[in-house]
Design a protein around this motif. Structure first.
Motif, PDB file in Angstrom:
ATOM      1  N   GLU A 121      54.162  41.475  46.695  1.00  0.00           N
ATOM      2  CA  GLU A 121      53.927  42.612  45.801  1.00  0.00           C
ATOM      3  C   GLU A 121      52.852  42.286  44.772  1.00  0.00           C
ATOM      4  O   GLU A 121      51.956  43.090  44.507  1.00  0.00           O
ATOM      5  CB  GLU A 121      55.230  42.987  45.094  1.00  0.00           C
ATOM      6  CG  GLU A 121      55.098  44.201  44.190  1.00  0.00           C
ATOM      7  CD  GLU A 121      56.384  44.521  43.453  1.00  0.00           C
ATOM      8  OE1 GLU A 121      56.482  45.633  42.909  1.00  0.00           O
ATOM      9  OE2 GLU A 121      57.288  43.658  43.405  1.00  0.00           O
ATOM     10  N   THR A 122      52.933  41.092  44.180  1.00  0.00           N
ATOM     11  CA  THR A 122      51.973  40.704  43.147  1.00  0.00           C
ATOM     12  C   THR A 122      50.586  40.472  43.726  1.00  0.00           C
ATOM     13  O   THR A 122      49.585  40.997  43.213  1.00  0.00           O
ATOM     14  CB  THR A 122      52.454  39.427  42.437  1.00  0.00           C
ATOM     15  OG1 THR A 122      53.753  39.654  41.875  1.00  0.00           O
ATOM     16  CG2 THR A 122      51.484  39.017  41.340  1.00  0.00           C
ATOM     17  N   ASN A 123      50.514  39.707  44.792  1.00  0.00           N
ATOM     18  CA  ASN A 123      49.216  39.264  45.287  1.00  0.00           C
ATOM     19  C   ASN A 123      48.500  40.293  46.149  1.00  0.00           C
ATOM     20  O   ASN A 123      47.264  40.309  46.191  1.00  0.00           O
ATOM     21  CB  ASN A 123      49.381  37.957  46.060  1.00  0.00           C
ATOM     22  CG  ASN A 123      49.845  36.819  45.173  1.00  0.00           C
ATOM     23  OD1 ASN A 123      49.939  36.961  43.960  1.00  0.00           O
ATOM     24  ND2 ASN A 123      50.163  35.690  45.763  1.00  0.00           N
ATOM     25  N   ILE A 124      49.253  41.150  46.826  1.00  0.00           N
ATOM     26  CA  ILE A 124      48.607  42.170  47.666  1.00  0.00           C
ATOM     27  C   ILE A 124      48.470  43.486  46.900  1.00  0.00           C
ATOM     28  O   ILE A 124      47.362  43.957  46.634  1.00  0.00           O
ATOM     29  CB  ILE A 124      49.390  42.380  48.972  1.00  0.00           C
ATOM     30  CG1 ILE A 124      49.506  41.064  49.751  1.00  0.00           C
ATOM     31  CG2 ILE A 124      48.687  43.426  49.837  1.00  0.00           C
ATOM     32  CD1 ILE A 124      50.434  41.129  50.957  1.00  0.00           C
ATOM     33  N   MET A 125      49.603  44.082  46.523  1.00  0.00           N
ATOM     34  CA  MET A 125      49.520  45.356  45.803  1.00  0.00           C
ATOM     35  C   MET A 125      48.916  45.192  44.417  1.00  0.00           C
ATOM     36  O   MET A 125      48.230  46.095  43.916  1.00  0.00           O
ATOM     37  CB  MET A 125      50.904  45.993  45.709  1.00  0.00           C
ATOM     38  CG  MET A 125      51.382  46.601  47.013  1.00  0.00           C
ATOM     39  SD  MET A 125      50.169  47.746  47.759  1.00  0.00           S
ATOM     40  CE  MET A 125      49.948  48.953  46.443  1.00  0.00           C
ATOM     41  N   GLY A 126      49.139  44.044  43.789  1.00  0.00           N
ATOM     42  CA  GLY A 126      48.489  43.798  42.500  1.00  0.00           C
ATOM     43  C   GLY A 126      46.980  43.821  42.620  1.00  0.00           C
ATOM     44  O   GLY A 126      46.274  44.408  41.784  1.00  0.00           O
ATOM     45  N   THR A 127      46.466  43.198  43.683  1.00  0.00           N
ATOM     46  CA  THR A 127      45.020  43.219  43.922  1.00  0.00           C
ATOM     47  C   THR A 127      44.535  44.635  44.193  1.00  0.00           C
ATOM     48  O   THR A 127      43.495  45.071  43.666  1.00  0.00           O
ATOM     49  CB  THR A 127      44.665  42.292  45.100  1.00  0.00           C
ATOM     50  OG1 THR A 127      45.016  40.948  44.754  1.00  0.00           O
ATOM     51  CG2 THR A 127      43.183  42.365  45.428  1.00  0.00           C
ATOM     52  N   ALA A 128      45.287  45.381  45.003  1.00  0.00           N
ATOM     53  CA  ALA A 128      44.909  46.775  45.269  1.00  0.00           C
ATOM     54  C   ALA A 128      44.905  47.594  43.978  1.00  0.00           C
ATOM     55  O   ALA A 128      44.014  48.428  43.757  1.00  0.00           O
ATOM     56  CB  ALA A 128      45.871  47.387  46.292  1.00  0.00           C
ATOM     57  N   ASN A 129      45.884  47.364  43.112  1.00  0.00           N
ATOM     58  CA  ASN A 129      45.936  48.096  41.850  1.00  0.00           C
ATOM     59  C   ASN A 129      44.738  47.788  40.959  1.00  0.00           C
ATOM     60  O   ASN A 129      44.179  48.685  40.314  1.00  0.00           O
ATOM     61  CB  ASN A 129      47.236  47.754  41.107  1.00  0.00           C
ATOM     62  CG  ASN A 129      48.463  48.316  41.787  1.00  0.00           C
ATOM     63  OD1 ASN A 129      48.379  49.266  42.563  1.00  0.00           O
ATOM     64  ND2 ASN A 129      49.614  47.729  41.510  1.00  0.00           N
TER      65      ASN A 129
END
Length: 351
Positions: free
Chosen positions: A104-112
């Motif tokens: 969640e942090t590393n993938i969606m955080g990057t997308a965010n």
């Protein structure tokens, strides 16, 4: 000169409470940049962020990259010239314990973060910090190049490979011909004063040696590219300048690893650091069962050398010397901001 370029630049930095983020915050503010930061509280006690009072030098804008709306609002309000995205769950072993938070942090955080950039007005350059572990590691003896496939055995490595794919998608879908140029950067095993994370080699040794304990070593034959923290940060700063000045010609993936002579086994690092520390520092093999970690991983940094003129300035021994002297100073109660800034100044004299 980097100082001339960064003087007065507005830099939005995620992850300033982490080890590398704290070093970069101090370097950027030393050069006269206005730094707006977005991160959670430090994950370690102590932390370089608190020891060096980084908070007094930057403008705190918010906290959790997993929540897109406040992140986008903070970026719009700050109106940065440059975004450096460092916030991450950055450890292999904890990623086995909590894979969903890692993803969640590393993938969606990057997308965010990238989506916030897409909806901001002023951003000229984005540095997306991933890891050398983003590559599909086949344990071969030569270095991985930027066009090698992404992969990842453990959740952390897989999440960084996915973060690279997210960045590549945003470049192709949204940033390919606009005002913003995006690059992803991959570094080797970074060492330096102020890292207190668990399950990292140098911090584990410092904790043990400081208390007179024997440090236990998991994988003495594992081979890694070791580099001082200022080496990749220098590459990131050089690349961000090129993205601002020359745009899309410099976007995409970039490796920033040490020279081949700095690719050493864990056993070599432990032996040399123990010798430098002195005071009866001792180590022994940890015979327990441990989750999979890569045995051999190297980077090919020809692209950064040829196109940016970036090359490592500190060798293996100097990186260990600077790291050991920083921790010795900290253990003696010296001012950690002064320790860190003194090494930044010494490094600036090399570049």
């Amino acid at each position: 000169m980097l100082r001339e370029f960064y003087q007065g630049k507005r830099v939005f930095l995620t992850g300033d409470t982490g080890f590398k983020g704290a070093w970069l915050s101090l370097w950027l503010t030393r050069m006269g940049a206005e730094v707006g930061t977005y991160s959670l509280a430090p994950h370690t006690t102590p932390s370089l962020h608190e020891l060096a009072d980084v908070a007094s030098r930057v403008r705190r804008l918010g906290g959790d990259i997993r929540h897109p709306a406040p992140l986008a609002e903070a970026m719009r309000d700050f109106r940065p010239d440059i975004v450096v995205h460092m916030a991450a769950q950055s450890l292999v072993r904890p990623s086995y314990e909590d894979p969903l938070t890692t993803f969640e942090t590393n993938i969606m955080g990057t997308a965010n973060v990238l989506d916030a950039v897409r909806n901001a007005e002023n951003v000229r350059a984005v540095i997306n910090v991933t890891s050398d572990k983003c590559y599909d590691n086949r344990e071969w003896i030569w270095g991985y190049r930027e066009n090698d496939p992404m992969g990842g055995h453990d959740p952390y490595s897989a999440s960084k490979g996915c973060a690279e794919l997210v960045a590549a998608s945003y470049i192709k879908s949204f940033f390919g011909s606009g005002r913003t140029a995006v690059a992803s950067v991959r570094a080797g095993n970074v060492i330096g004063g102020g890292d207190f994370a668990r399950d990292r080699l140098i911090p584990d040794m410092v904790r043990a040696f400081s208390s007179g304990d024997v440090v236990k070593i998991r994988s003495p034959h594992a081979t890694r590219p070791w580099q001082h923290v200022l080496e990749p940060l220098h590459g990131y700063l050089m690349l961000a300048r090129e993205l601002v000045e020359n745009g899309h010609a410099f976007e995409g993936g970039w490796n920033f690893g040490p020279a081949d002579e700095s690719t050493r086994t864990v056993g070599e690092v432990v032996t040399k650091f123990s010798e430098k520390w002195g005071d009866g520092a001792r180590y022994e093999l940890d015979e327990g069962n441990h989750p999979h970690e890569a045995t051999l991983l190297k980077l090919d940094c020809s692209k950064a050398s040829l196109r940016l003129g970036w090359r490592p300035k500190t060798g293996f021994d100097q990186a260990l010397d600077w790291t050991c002297s920083w921790y010795k100073g900290w253990a003696q109660g010296r001012d950690c901001a002064e320790l860190t800034l003194a090494q930044i100044e010494a490094f600036e004299e090399m570049i």
